[in-house]
Design a protein around this motif. Structure first.
Motif, PDB file in Angstrom:
ATOM      1  N   GLU A 207      -3.793  19.041  -4.985  1.00 36.83           N
ATOM      2  CA  GLU A 207      -3.349  17.983  -5.391  1.00 36.83           C
ATOM      3  C   GLU A 207      -3.972  17.665  -6.789  1.00 36.83           C
ATOM      4  OE1 GLU A 207      -0.475  16.324  -4.851  1.00 36.83           O
ATOM      5  OE2 GLU A 207      -0.059  17.434  -2.981  1.00 36.83           O
ATOM      6  N   GLN A 208      -5.396  18.110  -6.657  1.00 34.83           N
ATOM      7  CA  GLN A 208      -6.112  17.594  -7.778  1.00 34.83           C
ATOM      8  C   GLN A 208      -6.089  18.795  -8.755  1.00 34.83           C
ATOM      9  OE1 GLN A 208      -8.475  15.000  -8.293  1.00 34.83           O
ATOM     10  NE2 GLN A 208      -7.306  14.592  -6.236  1.00 34.83           N
TER      11      GLN A 208
ATOM     12  N   THR B 180       0.855  -1.146  -0.036  1.00 33.42           N
ATOM     13  CA  THR B 180       0.016  -0.159   0.069  1.00 33.42           C
ATOM     14  C   THR B 180       0.909   1.241   0.243  1.00 33.42           C
ATOM     15  OG1 THR B 180      -1.577  -1.051   1.078  1.00 33.42           O
ATOM     16  CG2 THR B 180      -1.721   1.216   1.248  1.00 33.42           C
ATOM     17  N   VAL B 181       0.592   1.815  -0.946  1.00 32.25           N
ATOM     18  CA  VAL B 181       1.533   3.238  -1.167  1.00 32.25           C
ATOM     19  C   VAL B 181       0.574   4.460  -1.221  1.00 32.25           C
ATOM     20  CG1 VAL B 181       3.673   2.306  -1.803  1.00 32.25           C
ATOM     21  CG2 VAL B 181       1.839   2.765  -3.442  1.00 32.25           C
ATOM     22  N   GLY B 182       1.368   5.628  -1.570  1.00 34.49           N
ATOM     23  CA  GLY B 182       0.618   6.694  -1.979  1.00 34.49           C
ATOM     24  C   GLY B 182      -0.025   6.671  -3.404  1.00 34.49           C
ATOM     25  N   LEU B 183      -1.197   6.939  -3.890  1.00 32.39           N
ATOM     26  CA  LEU B 183      -1.703   7.067  -5.083  1.00 32.39           C
ATOM     27  C   LEU B 183      -0.635   7.710  -6.216  1.00 32.39           C
ATOM     28  CD1 LEU B 183      -3.992   5.952  -6.618  1.00 32.39           C
ATOM     29  CD2 LEU B 183      -5.125   8.108  -6.285  1.00 32.39           C
ATOM     30  N   ASP B 184      -0.156   9.142  -5.603  1.00 33.60           N
ATOM     31  CA  ASP B 184       0.743   9.728  -6.417  1.00 33.60           C
ATOM     32  C   ASP B 184       1.930   9.277  -6.034  1.00 33.60           C
ATOM     33  OD1 ASP B 184       2.402  11.453  -7.089  1.00 33.60           O
ATOM     34  OD2 ASP B 184       1.497  13.211  -6.837  1.00 33.60           O
ATOM     35  N   PRO B 185       2.946   8.669  -6.786  1.00 36.24           N
ATOM     36  CA  PRO B 185       4.428   8.007  -6.105  1.00 36.24           C
ATOM     37  C   PRO B 185       5.267   9.280  -5.707  1.00 36.24           C
ATOM     38  CG  PRO B 185       3.943   7.793  -8.512  1.00 36.24           C
ATOM     39  CD  PRO B 185       2.872   8.599  -8.070  1.00 36.24           C
ATOM     40  N   SER B 186       4.863  10.582  -5.858  1.00 31.11           N
ATOM     41  CA  SER B 186       5.569  11.415  -5.276  1.00 31.11           C
ATOM     42  C   SER B 186       5.262  12.038  -3.878  1.00 31.11           C
ATOM     43  CB  SER B 186       5.834  12.856  -6.330  1.00 31.11           C
ATOM     44  OG  SER B 186       4.481  13.491  -6.367  1.00 31.11           O
ATOM     45  N   ARG B 187       4.116  11.553  -3.447  1.00 26.38           N
ATOM     46  CA  ARG B 187       3.458  11.551  -2.170  1.00 26.38           C
ATOM     47  C   ARG B 187       3.878  10.480  -1.193  1.00 26.38           C
ATOM     48  NH1 ARG B 187      -2.499  14.131  -2.214  1.00 26.38           N
ATOM     49  NH2 ARG B 187      -1.697  14.714   0.072  1.00 26.38           N
TER      50      ARG B 187
END
Lengths: 226, 393
Positions: free
Chosen positions: B352-353, A60-67
């Motif tokens: 973010e959106q 499980t990770v952030g949807l946005d890889p940079s977050r």
């Protein structure tokens, strides 16, 4: 046959795929057999085809890889309560799992080798119904595919996890387990340490209470002093 | 060639030293300023500001008129058990003057967060390619006053507010509408009255609809640089015309007055405890003359790590129930923030959106070039832009 959709393929290749789980923090169990059903128009043959794969990891990770995920707990809010307090987490995190292709069923025949085409991107991944698990695991050639390096979890642990899962799903079928152990012994005959690693990991006695005299019956054969 | 860091490094050392040297003196003046905040009568200050307005004495700074006391505080009330917060933010790909094709992209993001018995989240964005005259110009019939720079910024604020108003229509429980940035669109101040009115029309219309729906609205300004209250103290201390005869001033308060020019309201109100808000203040920003019933006031709030400036329409400020809910919900947002200093999750997720990455900017440019190319038309770029892209040696 009724199946349950558990994820969607987001990366695909000849040896397997990565899918996004529909349930946050709940990927399918490590080693479990999952299914991708291909209707006739997308399958390599003119008939429909079912692809089988074994789950090789979940994360499980952030949807946005940079977050990156950051700490959310406080003295009073922790564990599941964090998801109540921060409902956006259900939309900003994702659980994904990897699966290694181990065979397919087409025209009523089960094949235990890689299909000629990877499953299409964005197709559904489903739980494999028990009857299909029984049918697919009737033969054990697919176990050798699991020894290929899947990159995330040790192939020996994936192999052991699959055997445990299938043994459980087959209603603790001891005959099947013994056959699987023999197959694994053949596959790992040149690597004694690896063989012991897998056999200990699949041995039902390892997860059972010890006998009163400190002895138990092991898959490895006979009694063994603890 | 890269930036020469050696001289910069020496200057950085000098800057750091000067900041450290000035700090003790500034701290002393800050304490004196806070003491004045406590001692100055709000009534007397209101009268003085009103008198100067009547006498048309020009005050060269934005000043704040206290609606209550100067140093009064209110602790954060508890939020209701079930409520929603909707935050919005916008970003853009501005028009490229080096391109033969004129267009811009607006991306308005929002986050609707539901708390309480049925927690939920809705995170969305609406992208829009603006290329028609009605999007490119304030007055499309004359193709006059292009939307760019400050006007594009204002358009983004307008669209952020409009999306809030559209989404709250779908919510049934108490809801706070939160904008990232000011409600006082002071950047439009230098535009002509006609432009100001044209650009504010949709903004004020969205405010009216929020008011009709009973949804309090706030503009959230993190790490505010505003000096309105500090400037009001300067006006209070000044015995002549503000900022005109400072050299000849022999007042005992001269040094404090000059020090106040460097003090920001966020430092002045650092005495607020976590969750506490100041009283409401009215801004003297000229643009507010166009706001009518939606004229915005502001207060400062210690969100638990910084002093934020919160701007609210007067119909929120004058309704104790709405104001209490807004205060409670904003502080609750900051309490839920995953970062420190805290920032409302509804705004964080809306950002973010809304955000457009560098790769997405290039992608849109390529899409436009490809679409025109398929129709046999080439996008021409200026020689300057072309040379910068090629960077040949």
């Amino acid at each position: 046959m009724k199946t349950t959709r558990i994820g969607e393929i987001i990366e695909t290749m000849s040896t397997g795929f990565v899918a996004q789980s529909f349930k946050l923090n709940r990927p399918p169990p490590l080693g479990s057999l999952v299914l991708v059903r291909l209707p006739a128009e997308t399958a390599e043959s003119s008939a429909s085809m079912d692809l089988y794969a074994v789950v090789t990891y979940g994360r499980t990770v952030g949807l946005d890889p940079s977050r990156r995920a950051v700490r959310r707990s406080t003295d009073t809010v922790f564990d599941q309560a964090i998801y109540q307090e921060h409902p956006e987490l259900n939309r900003t995190l994702r659980t994904e799992f990897g699966a290694m292709l181990v065979g397919f069923a087409a025209d009523g025949l089960v094949q235990q080798h890689l299909p000629s085409q990877p499953p299409p991107l964005h197709f559904s991944v489903q739980e494999t119904p028990i009857e299909e698990v029984r049918r697919f695991t009737h033969r054990l050639h697919y176990l050798r595919l699991l020894l290929m390096d899947s990159g995330e979890v040790s192939p020996l642990q994936v192999l052991a996890a699959n055997v445990r899962q299938v043994y459980h799903q087959r209603g603790h079928d001891r005959v099947w387990l013994d056959a699987a152990a023999r197959e694994i012994a053949t596959l790992l005959k040149n690597d004694h340490q690896a063989l012991l690693t897998v056999l200990y990991a699949i041995d039902p006695a390892e997860s059972r209470p010890r006998l009163e005299d400190g002895r138990t019956t092991h898959l490895l054969g006979g009694g063994e002093q603890i | 060639m890269p930036l020469k860091l050696e001289p910069i490094s020496r200057q950085v050392d000098s800057m750091a030293q000067e900041i450290v040297d000035l700090s003790p003196a500034q701290e002393q003046f800050l304490e004196q300023a806070r003491a004045r905040l406590r001692s100055v009568s709000a009534d007397a200050l209101r009268q003085k500001l009103a008198q100067q307005r009547r006498q048309q004495i020009r005050i060269p700074w934005l000043v704040a008129t206290p609606r209550g006391s100067l140093s009064g505080t209110t602790p954060a009330p508890s939020p209701p058990s079930d409520f929603c917060v909707i935050g919005s933010d916008a970003s853009s790909i501005p028009p490229d003057r080096h391109s033969s094709i004129r267009y811009y992209v607006l991306n308005v993001g929002y986050a609707l967060l539901t708390y309480g018995s049925h927690p939920d989240a809705l995170l969305e964005a609406t992208g829009q390619l603006c290329f028609r005259d009605e999007d490119l110009y304030v007055f499309s019939d004359k193709r006059d006053v292009p939307i760019q720079g400050v006007r594009l910024g204002a358009r983004m604020e307008v669209e952020s507010l409009r999306i809030l108003q559209q989404v709250v229509g779908t919510v049934s429980r108490p809801t706070l509408a939160l904008c990232d940035g000011p409600l006082i669109l002071w950047t439009l101040q230098n535009e002509t009255k006609k432009v100001r009115q044209a650009m504010l029309h949709a903004f004020l219309e969205a405010m009216a609809l929020l008011r009709q729906a009973g949804v309090p609205l706030a503009g959230y300004i993190s790490y505010t640089n505003a000096r309105d209250v500090a400037n009001s103290l300067r006006v209070w201390l000044c015995h002549t015309r503000p900022n005109e005869e400072c050299e000849r001033c022999d007042s005992d308060d001269r040094d404090l007055c000059l020090a106040l020019a460097k003090i920001r309201d966020r430092d002045l109100f650092a005495f607020l405890a976590a969750g506490e808000r100041s009283e409401l203040f009215s801004s003297s920003s000229q643009i507010l003359e166009e706001y009518g019933e939606h004229r915005a006031d502001f207060f400062y709030l210690n969100v638990g790590g910084e002093i934020a400036r919160i701007e609210v329409p007067q119909w929120v400020g004058s309704d104790a129930e709405l104001l209490d809910f807004l205060h409670a919900a904003i502080y609750d947002q900051c309490r839920r923030s995953p970062c420190f200093p805290p920032y409302p999750p509804a705004l964080l997720e809306a950002h973010e959106q809304a955000v457009i990455t560098a790769a997405e900017r290039r992608l849109v440019e390529e899409m436009v070039e490809r679409a025109l190319g398929q129709l046999g038309r080439r996008v021409v770029r200026s020689a300057k832009d072309d040379s910068k892209r090629r960077r040949g040696v």
